[in-house]
Design a protein around this motif. Structure first.
Motif, PDB file in Angstrom:
ATOM      1  N   HIS A  20      49.750  93.226 -32.222  1.00  0.00           N
ATOM      2  CA  HIS A  20      50.181  92.753 -30.905  1.00  0.00           C
ATOM      3  C   HIS A  20      50.638  91.298 -30.993  1.00  0.00           C
ATOM      4  N   VAL A  21      49.904  90.487 -31.758  1.00  0.00           N
ATOM      5  CA  VAL A  21      50.282  89.083 -31.963  1.00  0.00           C
ATOM      6  C   VAL A  21      51.676  88.996 -32.587  1.00  0.00           C
ATOM      7  N   ASP A  22      51.911  89.783 -33.634  1.00  0.00           N
ATOM      8  CA  ASP A  22      53.212  89.771 -34.305  1.00  0.00           C
ATOM      9  C   ASP A  22      54.331  90.147 -33.334  1.00  0.00           C
ATOM     10  N   ASP A  23      54.051  91.108 -32.466  1.00  0.00           N
ATOM     11  CA  ASP A  23      55.068  91.542 -31.505  1.00  0.00           C
ATOM     12  C   ASP A  23      55.367  90.444 -30.493  1.00  0.00           C
ATOM     13  N   VAL A  24      54.314  89.829 -29.944  1.00  0.00           N
ATOM     14  CA  VAL A  24      54.505  88.792 -28.927  1.00  0.00           C
ATOM     15  C   VAL A  24      55.290  87.611 -29.491  1.00  0.00           C
ATOM     16  N   PHE A  25      54.873  87.116 -30.651  1.00  0.00           N
ATOM     17  CA  PHE A  25      55.548  85.954 -31.225  1.00  0.00           C
ATOM     18  C   PHE A  25      56.910  86.322 -31.825  1.00  0.00           C
ATOM     19  N   GLN A  31      58.819  84.024 -37.221  1.00  0.00           N
ATOM     20  CA  GLN A  31      58.820  84.857 -38.426  1.00  0.00           C
ATOM     21  C   GLN A  31      57.413  84.933 -38.998  1.00  0.00           C
ATOM     22  N   VAL A  32      56.988  86.122 -39.398  1.00  0.00           N
ATOM     23  CA  VAL A  32      55.669  86.293 -40.010  1.00  0.00           C
ATOM     24  C   VAL A  32      55.756  85.925 -41.492  1.00  0.00           C
ATOM     25  N   VAL A  33      54.872  85.032 -41.946  1.00  0.00           N
ATOM     26  CA  VAL A  33      54.774  84.670 -43.359  1.00  0.00           C
ATOM     27  C   VAL A  33      53.335  84.891 -43.821  1.00  0.00           C
ATOM     28  N   GLU A  34      53.135  84.993 -45.122  1.00  0.00           N
ATOM     29  CA  GLU A  34      51.828  85.310 -45.665  1.00  0.00           C
ATOM     30  C   GLU A  34      51.423  84.311 -46.746  1.00  0.00           C
ATOM     31  N   PRO A  98      65.341  73.808 -39.127  1.00  0.00           N
ATOM     32  CA  PRO A  98      64.265  74.202 -38.218  1.00  0.00           C
ATOM     33  C   PRO A  98      63.699  75.567 -38.585  1.00  0.00           C
ATOM     34  N   PHE A  99      62.440  75.814 -38.232  1.00  0.00           N
ATOM     35  CA  PHE A  99      61.841  77.128 -38.433  1.00  0.00           C
ATOM     36  C   PHE A  99      60.698  77.345 -37.451  1.00  0.00           C
ATOM     37  N   ARG A 100      60.407  78.614 -37.236  1.00  0.00           N
ATOM     38  CA  ARG A 100      59.264  79.047 -36.420  1.00  0.00           C
ATOM     39  C   ARG A 100      58.531  80.105 -37.228  1.00  0.00           C
ATOM     40  N   ILE A 101      57.265  79.877 -37.521  1.00  0.00           N
ATOM     41  CA  ILE A 101      56.513  80.824 -38.338  1.00  0.00           C
ATOM     42  C   ILE A 101      55.159  81.124 -37.692  1.00  0.00           C
ATOM     43  N   ILE A 102      54.663  82.312 -37.988  1.00  0.00           N
ATOM     44  CA  ILE A 102      53.311  82.704 -37.606  1.00  0.00           C
ATOM     45  C   ILE A 102      52.661  83.318 -38.830  1.00  0.00           C
ATOM     46  N   TYR A 103      51.366  83.113 -38.977  1.00  0.00           N
ATOM     47  CA  TYR A 103      50.653  83.589 -40.157  1.00  0.00           C
ATOM     48  C   TYR A 103      49.213  83.860 -39.762  1.00  0.00           C
TER      49      TYR A 103
END
Length: 227
Positions: A20-25, A31-34, A98-103
């Motif tokens: 759900h977090v991945d979908d919202v962001f 972008q999802v990174v690991e 620029p970038f936007r990431i979530i992890y």
């Protein structure tokens, strides 16, 4: 011909919430990174503006791995990551703004009292660009909280301190029951503007670029979401 029975069941609450977090962001352009759960002292602490005598680096707070006690080579001194923030240190070395990431993922600390666990999950986000401000951060976080924790809730931002942001804030949340009675405030996130030292350590010119970062505890969000 009889159809096979309909499958029953569901995902565990933690991976379900992370999806759900991945979908919202993702809908906000992140972008999802690991990154690895075994991390270097350099990425986990030093590049994030922790000083070498910081209390978080004590053996009483961090799981250091056997045979990695070479203090003269912090890139080789390894530990179980105490937060997922080391991923932002890794990403800044490779990416240009620029970038936007979530992890997100598991984190490890030696906490073992009634309100803490030695293993828990975090998700963090980082946004770097030009003219980024606290107003941008609060707008993203407010939108995410409302999407992730539906219902009658309220939240507040208050001043705090973290080595990797300046200024630093914490976010508390509480829910309102059907009778209108508010619950207790619960801390759910730390956040702030990325410290210039952190940008510099990641190879980003802090005079041209600014950014924000924030981190949530997954289990706390799930407890509130499924109250």
């Amino acid at each position: 011909l009889d159809l096979p029975p309909v499958a029953h069941g569901h995902l565990h609450p933690i991976p379900e919430f992370i999806r759900h977090v991945d979908d919202v962001f993702g809908r906000m352009g992140f972008q999802v990174v690991e990154g690895p759960e075994i991390e270097s002292e350099e990425n986990n602490f030093l590049l994030l503006n922790f000083q070498k005598d910081h209390a978080a680096m004590d053996m009483q707070a961090t799981f250091w791995l056997t045979g990695s006690s070479t203090e003269d080579h912090p890139s080789k001194r390894m530990l179980l990551r105490t937060h997922t923030s080391g991923i932002q240190a890794r990403h800044m070395k490779m990416a240009k703004p620029p970038f936007r990431i979530i992890y997100h993922g598991k984190t490890y600390r030696t906490d073992a009292d009634a309100t803490h666990s030695p293993t828990f999950h975090q998700f963090e986000a980082m946004m770097v660009g030009k003219d980024i401000s606290l107003a941008n951060m609060k707008a993203v976080m407010s939108e995410a909280i409302r999407a992730l924790v539906p219902g009658n809730i309220e939240f507040r931002f208050r001043s705090s301190y973290f080595p990797f942001v300046e200024p630093g804030l914490e976010v508390d949340l509480r829910w309102i029951d059907s009778s209108g009675k508010p619950g207790r405030w619960l801390e759910i996130a730390g956040c702030g503007m990325v410290h210039p030292n952190v940008l510099h350590n990641g190879g980003i010119d802090s005079k041209k670029w600014r950014g924000f970062a924030f981190g949530f505890g997954v289990e706390r969000m799930i407890m509130i979401r499924n109250r």
